[in-house]
Design a protein around this motif. Structure first.
Motif, PDB file in Angstrom:
ATOM      1  N   UNK A 324       0.796  -1.385  -0.036  1.00  0.00           N
ATOM      2  CA  UNK A 324       0.063   0.172   0.015  1.00  0.00           C
ATOM      3  C   UNK A 324       0.868   1.363   0.140  1.00  0.00           C
ATOM      4  N   UNK A 325       2.120   1.350   0.717  1.00  0.00           N
ATOM      5  CA  UNK A 325       2.916   2.325   0.801  1.00  0.00           C
ATOM      6  C   UNK A 325       3.558   2.362  -0.578  1.00  0.00           C
ATOM      7  N   UNK A 326       3.836   1.498  -1.272  1.00  0.00           N
ATOM      8  CA  UNK A 326       4.543   1.603  -2.534  1.00  0.00           C
ATOM      9  C   UNK A 326       3.602   2.149  -3.416  1.00  0.00           C
ATOM     10  N   UNK A 327       2.125   1.896  -3.312  1.00  0.00           N
ATOM     11  CA  UNK A 327       1.061   2.596  -4.143  1.00  0.00           C
ATOM     12  C   UNK A 327       0.887   4.088  -3.740  1.00  0.00           C
ATOM     13  N   UNK A 328       1.678   4.599  -2.750  1.00  0.00           N
ATOM     14  CA  UNK A 328       1.477   5.816  -2.151  1.00  0.00           C
ATOM     15  C   UNK A 328       0.373   5.930  -1.162  1.00  0.00           C
ATOM     16  N   UNK A 329      -0.248   5.105  -0.658  1.00  0.00           N
ATOM     17  CA  UNK A 329      -1.066   5.277   0.316  1.00  0.00           C
ATOM     18  C   UNK A 329      -0.516   5.343   1.624  1.00  0.00           C
TER      19      UNK A 329
END
Length: 472
Positions: A324-329
């Motif tokens: 999720x962090x890699x997607x920008x979340x």
């Protein structure tokens, strides 16, 4: 939702504890098979039922968890391979000592039962029984000789003389009771008891022995566990040797001899019973250990499945969080499982995402601020009468205002991002301007001013140019 989950978890924990306690009680009761009692025979059905239900429940839980694991493994769910390896290691570590202890215990019990019931023990018990019987025979033989002496002395006694002799014979010996029988009736009786009970006529066995051998002796067990010696001898006439009747006497047996006789007889009978039940004991012990091993193995497998899921779940949540962090979340948060190393890792991840969220928000606000300043600059440039053009290091147009487009005769605002050199190839005024600027830049001049004479179809134009390097 959280309260319902806690209630469900507490209920499952209570049921698991009750099931374990019930299984332990049933297992302890199952060990009573060695006693071979009727009580165990009555309980055996529900004992086996409880263990069967426990095995069925464990098998259903294991099958369900294994099915979920196989499904996750085929779908390449993150953490499924780690969980499979963890389960394999835990089951191997738990089952290896269990199987070793089981094999050793079965072998030990089988050999132990054979050693308990070997020939030496059986022979020793038989010799002890023979010794006890020999001592008992000596004791009874001595009492029989006393009764035979009574018969000789009573051969000519009658009436009052018989009663006097009976009392003298009893008091002069250790006899408890002395009775004289003749013509199928009691002729005389004397007892050491102050309130004696009426004597009973001898049974058929005593009478048969007296008719055949003229004597009888036996150790009779009593209700309190003691023994008494019953001896009888035929009374014959001293003149004609005709049998006139018989005398019967009861003697006490020494307490120590009675106790030893009972102990030896009980031990001998117990050894015989155990020898008869040797194979049944082996089978029962092996069945008990096999049942313990099976339930222990199933419990270890289910424990491996349960604890591997508990350990892998936070890792799976961390993997989902990183994606999720890699997607920008950056608003992703992983629940903290416990205050351990994994909990510390989860806490660090949450702290990292929180800092990334703040940094992302700061960058977004900075970008918005820059965008606002750029729009302000564009508004200012659009209202200037002086032409302004900014270029990238590779001479691509970054910005240009309307005045610059009017002076150079080209709509530069529509060519933002294009190379000014390529654009100048077909534009006369722009080509002259780019030629002078390119020459200065090739010489490494970043700050310069120059008056440029531009030749156009309608005449000449004088262009005052100033160049400066922008920061960044």
């Amino acid at each position: 939702m959280a309260i319902a989950k806690r209630i469900r978890s507490a209920l499952l924990t209570v049921l698991a504890v009750l099931g374990i306690l019930l299984w332990l009680v049933a297992l302890l009761s199952f060990t009573r098979v060695t006693e071979n009692t009727d009580d165990f025979a009555q309980r055996q059905i529900w004992i086996l039922s409880i263990n069967s239900v426990g095995i069925a429940v464990l098998l259903s839980l294991i099958v369900r968890n294994l099915w979920q694991l196989v499904r996750d493994y085929r779908r390449h769910v993150p953490g499924s391979r780690l969980r499979a390896r963890m389960i394999a290691v835990l089951v191997m570590v738990a089952s290896t000592p269990l199987v070793g202890v089981y094999i050793f215990s079965v072998e030990f019990i089988n050999r132990g039962i054979d050693n308990w019931l070997n020939v030496d023990v059986e022979q020793g018990m038989s010799d002890a029984l023979d010794l006890g019987q020999t001592m008992l025979a000596i004791e009874t033989r001595g009492r029989l000789e006393e009764v035979q002496r009574f018969a000789i002395e009573l051969s000519d006694a009658e009436g009052g003389d018989l009663a006097r002799k009976l009392n003298a014979l009893r008091t002069g010996s250790e006899a408890l009771e002395v009775t004289v029988y003749g013509n199928n009736q009691i002729l005389g009786f004397n007892s050491a008891d102050l309130a004696p009970r009426a004597p009973r006529y001898p049974n058929d066995e005593v009478l048969l022995q007296l008719r055949q051998n003229g004597q009888y002796v036996s150790a009779e067990p009593q209700v309190n566990g003691e023994y008494r010696i019953l001896a009888a001898a035929a009374i014959r006439s001293s003149a004609t040797s005709e049998q006139l009747g018989f005398v019967q006497a009861t003697f006490p047996m020494e307490q120590r001899l009675s106790t030893l006789s009972n102990a030896v007889l009980a031990a001998y009978n117990q050894v015989g019973e155990l020898k008869f039940l040797r194979n049944a004991l082996k089978t029962s012990f092996t069945l008990t250990l096999s049942l313990v091993l099976l339930i222990s193995l199933l419990a270890s497998v289910y424990g491996a499945l349960y604890f591997s899921r508990r350990l892998v779940t936070p890792i799976q949540l961390l993997m989902q969080g990183t994606r999720a962090v890699a997607r920008g979340d950056f608003a992703t948060r992983v629940p903290t499982p416990a205050r351990d190393e994994i909990g510390f890792l989860v806490h660090s991840f949450n702290d990292m995402t929180q800092r990334l969220a703040r940094a992302s928000e700061d960058a977004r606000q900075s970008q918005q601020q820059v965008e606002r300043e750029r729009r302000k600059l564009e508004v200012i440039l659009a209202r200037l009468s002086t032409g302004v053009v900014s270029l990238e290091p590779d001479l691509r147009i970054r910005t240009a205002n309307h005045a610059a487009s009017a002076i150079l005769g080209v709509d530069l605002e529509t060519h933002i991002g294009d190379s000014i050199v390529e654009l100048a190839e077909n534009e006369l005024l722009l080509g002259q301007f780019v030629g002078v600027a390119s020459m200065r830049l090739q010489r490494g001049e970043r700050e310069w001013r120059e008056q440029i004479m531009l030749r156009a179809e309608g005449g000449r134009r004088v262009l005052m140019c100033a160049c400066t390097e922008l920061p960044g």
